[in-house]
Scaffold this motif. Structure first.
Motif, PDB file in Angstrom:
ATOM      1  N   LYS A  22     -30.985  22.133  38.361  1.00 50.42           N
ATOM      2  CA  LYS A  22     -30.124  21.579  37.316  1.00 50.42           C
ATOM      3  C   LYS A  22     -30.861  20.661  36.354  1.00 50.42           C
ATOM      4  O   LYS A  22     -30.314  20.282  35.325  1.00 50.42           O
ATOM      5  N   ASP A  25     -31.291  22.005  32.594  1.00 51.85           N
ATOM      6  CA  ASP A  25     -30.019  21.944  31.856  1.00 51.85           C
ATOM      7  C   ASP A  25     -29.670  20.517  31.474  1.00 51.85           C
ATOM      8  O   ASP A  25     -29.189  20.254  30.363  1.00 51.85           O
ATOM      9  N   LEU A  26     -29.921  19.588  32.382  1.00 51.35           N
ATOM     10  CA  LEU A  26     -29.655  18.188  32.101  1.00 51.35           C
ATOM     11  C   LEU A  26     -30.542  17.683  30.966  1.00 51.35           C
ATOM     12  O   LEU A  26     -30.070  17.017  30.036  1.00 51.35           O
ATOM     13  N   ARG A  28     -31.950  19.497  28.631  1.00 52.75           N
ATOM     14  CA  ARG A  28     -31.550  20.178  27.395  1.00 52.75           C
ATOM     15  C   ARG A  28     -30.330  19.513  26.780  1.00 52.75           C
ATOM     16  O   ARG A  28     -30.267  19.266  25.574  1.00 52.75           O
ATOM     17  N   SER A  29     -29.334  19.196  27.602  1.00 54.15           N
ATOM     18  CA  SER A  29     -28.124  18.567  27.059  1.00 54.15           C
ATOM     19  C   SER A  29     -28.405  17.156  26.570  1.00 54.15           C
ATOM     20  O   SER A  29     -27.829  16.712  25.572  1.00 54.15           O
ATOM     21  N   MET A  30     -29.300  16.445  27.245  1.00 60.42           N
ATOM     22  CA  MET A  30     -29.673  15.112  26.762  1.00 60.42           C
ATOM     23  C   MET A  30     -30.414  15.200  25.430  1.00 60.42           C
ATOM     24  O   MET A  30     -30.204  14.372  24.542  1.00 60.42           O
ATOM     25  N   LYS A  32     -30.036  17.590  23.139  1.00 60.42           N
ATOM     26  CA  LYS A  32     -29.035  17.919  22.111  1.00 60.42           C
ATOM     27  C   LYS A  32     -28.234  16.688  21.715  1.00 60.42           C
ATOM     28  O   LYS A  32     -27.963  16.450  20.534  1.00 60.42           O
ATOM     29  N   SER A  33     -27.851  15.901  22.715  1.00 63.80           N
ATOM     30  CA  SER A  33     -27.081  14.687  22.428  1.00 63.80           C
ATOM     31  C   SER A  33     -27.885  13.705  21.591  1.00 63.80           C
ATOM     32  O   SER A  33     -27.359  13.095  20.655  1.00 63.80           O
TER      33      SER A  33
END
Length: 89
Positions: A22, A25-26, A28-30, A32-33
């Motif tokens: 995971k 994915d974590l 990547r989302s951080m 993007k944020s």
């Protein structure tokens, strides 16, 4: 602030809690944020600053030509009304 040993301990704890599958994915989302936050902050900063040029509305000048079939008289030019029915001075 944090030393290298504290950051390493935090990373090990995160890997143990979330698992290695995971983490991408974590991250990547951080990312993007962070990008969204940065772009919104730049947009707010650009909105808050006044534009560099403070021009008024553009005035377009020229000759007004009547439309085909128009029976009204054209507006008077800079010299005043002219033509056969104009008042003579």
């Amino acid at each position: 602030m944090f030393g290298i040993s504290e950051i390493a301990i935090l990373l090990i704890v995160v890997i143990l809690l979330l698992g290695a599958k995971k983490l991408p994915d974590l991250a990547r989302s951080m990312g993007k944020s962070a990008r969204i936050l940065k772009s919104e902050a730049a947009a707010m900063k650009a909105e808050a600053t006044p534009p560099s040029t403070t021009e008024g509305p553009t005035v377009i000048t020229g000759i007004v030509h009547p439309a085909p079939g128009d029976t009204t008289r054209p507006p008077a030019g800079p010299a005043g009304p002219s033509g056969p029915d104009a008042p003579r001075a």
